[in-house]
Scaffold this active site. Structure first.
Site, PDB file in Angstrom:
ATOM      1  N   ARG A   7       1.120  -1.231  -0.051  1.00  0.00           N
ATOM      2  CA  ARG A   7      -0.026  -0.139  -0.056  1.00  0.00           C
ATOM      3  C   ARG A   7       0.937   1.227  -0.056  1.00  0.00           C
ATOM      4  O   ARG A   7       0.612   2.182  -0.694  1.00  0.00           O
ATOM      5  CB  ARG A   7      -0.796  -0.003   1.176  1.00  0.00           C
ATOM      6  CG  ARG A   7      -1.944   0.991   1.307  1.00  0.00           C
ATOM      7  CD  ARG A   7      -2.981   1.042   2.195  1.00  0.00           C
ATOM      8  NE  ARG A   7      -2.566   1.291   3.448  1.00  0.00           N
ATOM      9  CZ  ARG A   7      -3.070   1.088   4.543  1.00  0.00           C
ATOM     10  NH1 ARG A   7      -4.502   0.699   4.614  1.00  0.00           N
ATOM     11  NH2 ARG A   7      -2.790   1.192   6.044  1.00  0.00           N
ATOM     12  N   LYS A  53      -2.454   7.287   1.122  1.00  0.00           N
ATOM     13  CA  LYS A  53      -2.285   7.554   2.627  1.00  0.00           C
ATOM     14  C   LYS A  53      -1.289   8.412   2.608  1.00  0.00           C
ATOM     15  O   LYS A  53      -0.119   8.306   3.077  1.00  0.00           O
ATOM     16  CB  LYS A  53      -1.881   6.209   3.458  1.00  0.00           C
ATOM     17  CG  LYS A  53      -2.050   6.058   4.705  1.00  0.00           C
ATOM     18  CD  LYS A  53      -2.235   4.928   5.204  1.00  0.00           C
ATOM     19  CE  LYS A  53      -2.062   4.763   6.821  1.00  0.00           C
ATOM     20  NZ  LYS A  53      -3.179   5.801   7.407  1.00  0.00           N
ATOM     21  N   GLU A  58     -15.792   7.214   6.341  1.00  0.00           N
ATOM     22  CA  GLU A  58     -15.012   6.503   7.255  1.00  0.00           C
ATOM     23  C   GLU A  58     -14.677   7.245   8.452  1.00  0.00           C
ATOM     24  O   GLU A  58     -15.122   8.498   8.440  1.00  0.00           O
ATOM     25  CB  GLU A  58     -13.565   6.318   6.519  1.00  0.00           C
ATOM     26  CG  GLU A  58     -12.917   7.286   6.072  1.00  0.00           C
ATOM     27  CD  GLU A  58     -11.255   6.767   5.376  1.00  0.00           C
ATOM     28  OE1 GLU A  58     -10.874   5.701   5.550  1.00  0.00           O
ATOM     29  OE2 GLU A  58     -10.936   7.713   4.667  1.00  0.00           O
TER      30      GLU A  58
END
Ligand code: PMP
Length: 287
Positions: free
Chosen positions: A50, A146, A179
């Site tokens: 990721r 991220k 989220e």
């Protein structure tokens, strides 16, 4: 406590970076939050994948192979003699000038911190509110990256703080549930688990993926589907997942009590299974 910084391990007091680092000046960088349980770094490969996807998306070239990066994480845990740890791995665009052009940053800054940390929001049921701050739409800054831009999560957290609750949920720009400030959301109704799809404004959480795998193994039906706040308000069970928070039940949202404030059966089962597998699923620090 020793910190990995650009190829060496330094004492915490000496782990310093330049005020010209674009990670600091512009939030230009990416990171991973990882945990080690009982000497095993949970799903380290998935975290590194990721990280490299985030890097590719923002054209940040990491001057290291994935295997070398895994070793950085493992060595940081090892040098601090830790078995259980929260690990923060950060790559910034590096030192540049005061302009924002990344071409002025020839060398990324890489650091890794490992330290003991309890579950971020405690282990009991938490109370949450819905924030008026919306999650970033995929065409603004895709939450799948991220990145070091966490200001919208921080603004939502400030609202949670003012409201005296543990956490805030963010909706996407269309008003569907996205989220939490640093966690994914799951709802249970009539035995069916639902969570928002990764194509909406959510990060593909490693814990989220693990819970989906566990539910499938346990034959509990689960779907990835857009959710409205109404579905959260009338849920039988509600819980969040994240590396720092782990798996935490939500007992109240915007004043609506969930499951009489008790831990639900499905949440309990998934939490127990997660605690079992996380000690064995990943990369061993000590041979
Ligand atoms: N969403 C956001 C915005 C996060 O920061 C995190 C924490 N990394 C998560 C979800 C959960 O992801 P993971 O399970 O990989 O920690």
């Amino acid at each position: 406590m020793k910190i990995y910084l650009n190829g060496e391990f330094v004492e915490k007091e000496d782990a310093k970076i330049s005020v010209y680092d674009h990670g600091l000046l512009y939030g230009d960088g990416i990171f991973e939050g990882i945990r080690a349980y009982d000497g095993v770094v949970f799903k380290l490969k998935e975290h590194i994948d990721r990280l490299y996807d985030s890097a590719k998306s923002i054209t940040l070239e990491i001057p290291m192979t994935k295997e070398e990066m895994e070793k950085v994480v493992v060595d940081t845990v090892k040098i601090n003699n830790l078995k259980d740890a929260y690990i923060r791995l950060v790559i910034t665009r590096g030192v540049g000038d005061l302009g924002l052009d990344p071409r002025k940053c020839p060398k990324p800054t890489i650091f890794c911190i490992a330290e003991p940390m309890n579950p971020l929001l405690g282990e009991d049921g938490i109370k949450v509110i819905t924030s008026s701050v919306r999650r970033l739409p995929v065409d603004v800054l895709n939450p799948a990256v991220k990145s070091l831009n966490y200001l919208n999560s921080i603004l939502a957290k400030i609202q949670a703080n003012y409201a005296g609750v543990h956490e805030a949920f963010l909706l996407d720009s269309e008003g569907y549930v996205a989220e939490g400030t640093g966690d994914n959301i799951f709802v249970v109704k009539n035995g069916l688990i639902k969570t928002p799809p990764v194509s909406s404004s959510v990060l593909r959480g490693i814990t989220r993926d693990t819970v989906i795998e566990l539910a499938k193994e346990l034959d509990i039906p689960i779907v990835e589907e857009r959710l409205t706040l109404h579905e959260l308000y009338v849920a039988d069970e509600l819980f969040i997942t994240g590396t720092a928070a782990e798996l935490v039940p939500v007992v109240e949202i915007d004043g609506r009590v969930i499951n009489h404030g008790e831990l639900g059966e499905i949440t309990k089962k998934l939490s127990e299974e997660f605690k079992k597998i996380r000690k064995v699923m990943g990369t061993k620090v000590y041979e």
